[in-house]
Design an enzyme around this catalytic site. Structure first.
Site, mmCIF file in Angstrom:
data_model
loop_
_atom_site.group_PDB
_atom_site.id
_atom_site.type_symbol
_atom_site.label_atom_id
_atom_site.label_comp_id
_atom_site.label_asym_id
_atom_site.label_seq_id
_atom_site.Cartn_x
_atom_site.Cartn_y
_atom_site.Cartn_z
ATOM 1 N N GLY A 12 -39.006 12.041 17.111
ATOM 2 C CA GLY A 12 -38.858 13.214 16.237
ATOM 3 C C GLY A 12 -39.868 14.306 16.546
ATOM 4 N N ARG A 16 -41.865 18.905 9.532
ATOM 5 C CA ARG A 16 -42.641 19.107 8.312
ATOM 6 C C ARG A 16 -44.149 19.203 8.561
ATOM 7 N NH1 ARG A 16 -39.488 14.210 5.451
ATOM 8 N NH2 ARG A 16 -39.236 13.697 7.651
ATOM 9 N N ARG A 331 -76.037 17.046 25.425
ATOM 10 C CA ARG A 331 -74.724 17.390 25.980
ATOM 11 C C ARG A 331 -74.291 16.405 27.069
ATOM 12 N NH1 ARG A 331 -75.564 23.292 27.686
ATOM 13 N NH2 ARG A 331 -73.515 22.897 28.591
ATOM 14 N N ASN A 375 -94.364 14.239 30.318
ATOM 15 C CA ASN A 375 -94.504 14.998 29.082
ATOM 16 C C ASN A 375 -94.059 16.437 29.332
ATOM 17 O OD1 ASN A 375 -95.536 16.490 26.828
ATOM 18 N ND2 ASN A 375 -96.783 14.679 26.367
HETATM 19 C C1 UD1 Z 1 -37.655 6.867 7.134
HETATM 20 C C2 UD1 Z 1 -36.619 5.962 6.464
HETATM 21 C C3 UD1 Z 1 -36.985 5.797 4.998
HETATM 22 C C4 UD1 Z 1 -38.381 5.247 4.864
HETATM 23 C C5 UD1 Z 1 -39.402 6.096 5.636
HETATM 24 C C6 UD1 Z 1 -40.742 5.391 5.690
HETATM 25 C C7 UD1 Z 1 -34.487 6.320 7.615
HETATM 26 C C8 UD1 Z 1 -33.155 6.977 7.540
HETATM 27 N N1 UD1 Z 1 -35.305 6.538 6.593
HETATM 28 O O1 UD1 Z 1 -37.550 8.152 6.527
HETATM 29 O O2 UD1 Z 1 -36.073 4.908 4.375
HETATM 30 O O3 UD1 Z 1 -38.741 5.158 3.502
HETATM 31 O O4 UD1 Z 1 -38.961 6.301 6.991
HETATM 32 O O5 UD1 Z 1 -41.716 6.197 6.253
HETATM 33 O O6 UD1 Z 1 -34.744 5.619 8.562
HETATM 34 N N2 UD1 Z 1 -37.058 9.313 14.750
HETATM 35 C C9 UD1 Z 1 -36.547 9.265 16.024
HETATM 36 N N3 UD1 Z 1 -35.309 9.786 16.260
HETATM 37 C C10 UD1 Z 1 -34.558 10.344 15.288
HETATM 38 C C11 UD1 Z 1 -35.090 10.391 13.973
HETATM 39 C C12 UD1 Z 1 -36.333 9.867 13.727
HETATM 40 O O7 UD1 Z 1 -37.177 8.754 16.937
HETATM 41 O O8 UD1 Z 1 -33.433 10.774 15.593
HETATM 42 C C13 UD1 Z 1 -38.406 8.757 14.499
HETATM 43 C C14 UD1 Z 1 -39.389 9.780 13.998
HETATM 44 O O9 UD1 Z 1 -40.097 10.371 15.078
HETATM 45 C C15 UD1 Z 1 -40.288 8.949 13.106
HETATM 46 C C16 UD1 Z 1 -39.394 7.803 12.648
HETATM 47 O O10 UD1 Z 1 -38.292 7.773 13.497
HETATM 48 O O11 UD1 Z 1 -41.385 8.429 13.824
HETATM 49 C C17 UD1 Z 1 -38.932 7.970 11.201
HETATM 50 O O12 UD1 Z 1 -38.222 9.180 11.068
HETATM 51 P P1 UD1 Z 1 -38.507 10.192 9.889
HETATM 52 O O13 UD1 Z 1 -37.684 11.390 10.088
HETATM 53 O O14 UD1 Z 1 -39.956 10.364 9.717
HETATM 54 O O15 UD1 Z 1 -37.904 9.358 8.664
HETATM 55 P P2 UD1 Z 1 -38.264 9.479 7.128
HETATM 56 O O16 UD1 Z 1 -37.538 10.650 6.566
HETATM 57 O O17 UD1 Z 1 -39.719 9.418 6.931
HETATM 58 CA CA CA Z 2 -41.487 9.367 8.293
#
Ligand code: UD1
Ligand code: CA
Length: 455
Positions: A12, A16, A331, A375
């Protein structure tokens, strides 16, 4: 024991966070979040660790290194879609698979071990790591049936008012039967509030297949870091854990509230840390040291019995029983020898100081090699830079550098030599000799009286 795999979701962007830096690379206590997760998995001895990368893939790979496998998720269509990117590596294999989020740095190895244990005991298709939170806003909620069994997970954005009241949340960490994970993933749809393929939907799908769903409720505080507010929370929680661990190991921390020690720092017992001290990741500090107040130490090694007050040190070594500060700046590339004294308003850069040497006040030593028992008087300066290149100053054992001396490098002061106060030294000083390089003093007697009369 069956094979153990781990999948870390880290593709991701982290919108946010409002950041140029990809979310999972934000640091908590000095270490990128995704590195915390990877380090824990290494300690768990997972047979294979696969990280799903997308946004900032190259940077994430660079951070985690080559002993980890990667799968590319070109488009971020949701957490289920992310796990699917690993299918070509793991689909159809017998084994247990942990799925973790790269933005959950606080879940400890112990908690993961408990999760796996519960999963194995219950012989479940999936075991969810859950937590009870006073304020569950933002997290997926665990929906349980009247018999208490887990039915499904509902995301905040899809939850009914009633479901929003549920305090048990999904930490985003799961333990799956590997085969069943990939079977159920194929069936996930994106008909939800965010139009994403949710990994959380796998729970209801497996339930529909009559598979057993388990949950391991952890008491450990965890944070899914989606924004800077959560990042600060994670920082605080991890900081508390780090300080507690040092205190358990025999380190006195006078005021934990104003002490900041990053991850992977070693501190010997009976060392006392005074308020306002910051110690960066990777530092090694010996026993019986006094550190602080108001001191920052970054990537340094400090021996036993050293004292460092009101000072800033980076990429250097301070040996046993040395004292630094108050108000010194050490340093990169410096080696402060055993029992050396570095006093107030002294700057040391890329300089070695031998055993017992003293640089007590208002001095700059750059690119110098200082022997033992030297020194250096107040206000001495190594003139190491001609605007283009840096040059070296050598001060051999037992030499004595007077106050307000310029040592114009390259230059060597021989063993046991003296340099008179106020000298600007441009030529080597032979050992055991005295160098004076300054105007002789002339006293013009009664000059002031005569001058005043004239006016
Ligand atoms: C997710 C969970 C939620 C949980 C929360 C805990 C889902 C749908 N929801 O929500 O139930 O309570 O985590 O923190 O799973 N990511 C990818 N590819 C994508 C989307 C996300 O690799 O297409 C990765 C993001 O980089 C992140 C993780 O997955 O590291 C979680 O995604 P995020 O969007 O943060 O999910 P939350 O909305 O927090
Ligand atoms: Ca998350």
């Amino acid at each position: 024991m069956s094979d153990r795999y781990a999948i870390v979701l880290a593709a991701g962007q982290g919108t946010r966070m409002k950041s140029k830096l990809y979310k999972v690379l934000h640091r908590v206590c000095g270490k990128p979040m995704v590195q915390h997760v990877a380090d824990n998995l290494k300690r768990l001895q997972a047979d294979r660790i696969l990280v799903v990368v997308g946004h900032g893939a190259e940077k994430v790979k660079q951070q985690l290194g080559s002993d980890i496998e990667y799968a590319m998720q070109e488009q971020q269509l949701g957490t289920a879609h992310a796990v699917l990117q690993v299918a070509s590596h793991l689909q159809g294999k017998e084994g247990t698979t942990l799925v973790l989020s790269g933005d959950e740095p606080l879940i400890s190895v112990e908690t993961l071990e408990t999760l796996i244990k519960v999963h194995e005991e219950k012989k479940a298709a999936v075991t969810i790591l859950t937590r009870i939170m006073d304020n569950p806003t933002g997290y997926g909620r665990i929906v349980r049936g009247s018999d208490g069994s887990v039915q499904r997970i509902v995301e905040q954005k899809d939850a009914s008012e009633e479901e929003k009241q549920i305090k048990e949340i999904n930490t985003g960490t799961y333990c799956f039967d590997n085969k069943k994970l990939f079977e159920s993933l194929q069936l996930v749809k994106n008909d939800n509030a965010q139009g994403e393929y949710y990994l959380t939907d796998v729970i209801e799908i497996l339930k529909g297949m009559d598979e057993s769903i388990a949950a391991s409720i952890t008491e450990e505080e965890t944070v899914g870091v989606n924004d800077r507010i959560a990042l600060a929370k994670a920082e605080k929680l991890m900081q508390e854990r780090i300080l507690l661990e040092h205190m358990k190991q025999g380190v006195t921390i006078i005021d934990p509230g104003s002490t900041y020690i990053e991850t992977d720092v070693m501190i010997g017992s009976d060392t006392i840390i005074y308020p306002g001290t910051i110690i960066g990741t990777g530092c090694k500090i010996g026993e019986d040291c006094l550190i602080g107040p108001h001191t920052q130490i970054i990537r340094c090694e400090v021996g036993n019995g050293a004292t460092i007050k009101h000072s800033v040190l980076t990429d250097s070594v301070v040996s046993n029983e040395a004292t630094v500060g108050p108000f010194a700046y050490i340093r990169p590339g410096s080696q402060i020898g055993e029992g050396v004294k570095i006093g107030d308003f002294v700057e040391i850069k890329n300089t070695t100081l031998g055993k017992g040497s003293k640089v007590s006040h208002l001095t700059y030593l750059g690119d110098a090699e200082v022997g033992e028992g030297v020194n250096v008087g107040c206000g001495a300066v190594t003139v190491n830079y001609d605007g283009e290149k840096k040059f070296k100053t050598i001060i051999q054992d037992g030499a004595f550098i007077g106050c307000n001396v310029n040592l114009v490098a390259p230059v060597t002061v021989g063993m046991g030599a003296y340099v008179a106060a106020g000298s600007t030294i441009t030529k080597d000083v032979p050992e055991e000799s005295l160098a004076i390089a300054r105007e002789r003093q002339v006293n013009k007697e009664n000059y002031v009286k005569k001058m005043k009369k004239k006016l």
